[in-house]
Design an enzyme around this catalytic site. Structure first.
Site, short mmCIF file in Angstrom:
data_model
loop_
_atom_site.label_atom_id
_atom_site.label_comp_id
_atom_site.label_asym_id
_atom_site.label_seq_id
_atom_site.Cartn_x
_atom_site.Cartn_y
_atom_site.Cartn_z
N HIS A 126 0.70 -1.26 -0.18
CA HIS A 126 0.02 0.13 -0.04
C HIS A 126 0.94 1.26 0.06
O HIS A 126 2.01 1.08 0.17
CB HIS A 126 -0.87 0.14 1.16
CG HIS A 126 -0.20 0.06 2.46
ND1 HIS A 126 0.03 -0.95 3.25
CD2 HIS A 126 0.11 1.07 3.18
CE1 HIS A 126 0.82 -0.37 4.29
NE2 HIS A 126 0.84 0.75 4.16
N HIS A 242 5.48 6.26 -0.71
CA HIS A 242 6.27 5.00 -0.99
C HIS A 242 5.51 3.69 -0.65
O HIS A 242 4.40 3.82 -0.19
CB HIS A 242 7.41 5.18 0.21
CG HIS A 242 6.86 5.22 1.61
ND1 HIS A 242 6.60 6.47 2.14
CD2 HIS A 242 6.54 4.29 2.55
CE1 HIS A 242 5.93 6.06 3.27
NE2 HIS A 242 6.09 4.91 3.64
#
Length: 295
Positions: A126, A242
């Site tokens: 995620h 990220h």
């Protein structure tokens, strides 16, 4: 350089249940049709593993400690964009993790992959749109409704991102280090736009923002991750987004960081990670808020 700390209730540390079809004997030489993929909503039903203790017991979680303790009436909440890598992508990511952490040195930190659970079930990856925050029981419905309306009114369409960097970085509390993929800024700036929606809603409910900066004093506040350039803009946090691939309790040394820096990322940069919804995990319940469809 620091990363967001995820509690054990977050998606980077929870296992998913896996349903496997029972094989039946066949009496012919013709292979059966391949099974259709599971619907996206299926994964929301199995967002968390069974809780084995209500106390913070690091021995049950690979040495990790819980950031948000269990308190009756409190609902740990996380907003994020979810990615289930395909077979080829998964194989590539497994190779990257193996090359990043397998050093013939007993003192090298142990690297734990986030791609699979302890039972071998594939886990989602995620991009966070919030820090781990806490809602009270009476706030859950109004928060969800406000978030749904804000995302709808933002007119953010589904989009994809491409990984472009790989590096080690520690979380805000300095309790863990993560091997992460940095991503390029997507077309139409979907990540920054969704982050603003998330931060605005969180502020309305008295919760801290993610990657927020102070415009009055020029100092960073509520920041749990420093972007790769070392600078944070008041409206562009592209260097902060990220995808975590693995974690370690120990700080990687120069050899580990040098090893990561030397990995060829050409194949990695050809991946396109598609997002068509925002996930809102409140307690063990995951809701999915769709983005607009790209023409």
């Amino acid at each position: 350089m620091t990363l967001v700390q995820y509690s054990d209730s977050e998606s980077d540390s929870e296992s998913r249940s896996s349903l496997r079809p029972t094989k039946k004997p066949r009496h012919d030489n013709h292979p059966g049709p391949s099974l259709p993929p599971l619907p996206a909503a299926f994964h929301n039903l199995y967002a968390s593993s069974t809780r084995v203790s209500v106390q913070d017991n690091p021995s049950l979680h690979g040495g990790r400690t819980r950031v948000i303790p269990h308190v009756e009436g409190n609902w740990p909440t996380h907003l994020y964009l979810e990615w289930y890598p395909g077979k080829d992508e998964l194989s590539l990511l497994e190779d990257i993790i193996a090359h990043s952490g397998n050093l013939p040195d007993e003192k090298a930190p142990t690297v734990h992959s986030l791609l699979h659970s302890d039972l071998g079930a594939q886990l989602p990856l995620h991009i966070s749109l919030s820090r781990p925050v806490i809602l009270r029981t009476e706030q859950r419905v109004s928060f969800t409704e406000a978030l749904q309306k804000a995302i709808h009114d933002s007119h953010v369409l589904s989009f994809d991102v491409q990984p472009d960097t790989l590096y080690w970085s520690s979380n805000y509390e300095k309790t863990r280090c993560f091997l992460v993929l940095g991503v390029q800024r997507p077309k139409h700036d979907g990540l920054n736009r969704l982050l603003k929606v998330s931060n605005d809603i969180l502020a309305r409910f008295g919760q801290p923002s993610l990657y927020a900066t102070s415009s009055t004093q020029g100092k960073q506040t509520n920041v749990s991750f420093h972007d790769r350039s070392g600078m944070l803009s008041s409206d562009d946090f592209s260097g902060c987004f990220h995808i975590s691939l693995a974690w370690s309790l120990s700080e990687p040394g120069p050899k580990e960081r040098e090893r990561v820096a030397g990995i060829d990322l050409q194949a990695l940069r050809e991946i396109r990670v598609e997002f068509d919804s925002v996930k809102a995990k409140i307690g063990n319940i995951v809701g999915s808020i769709p983005l607009g469809k790209t023409p």
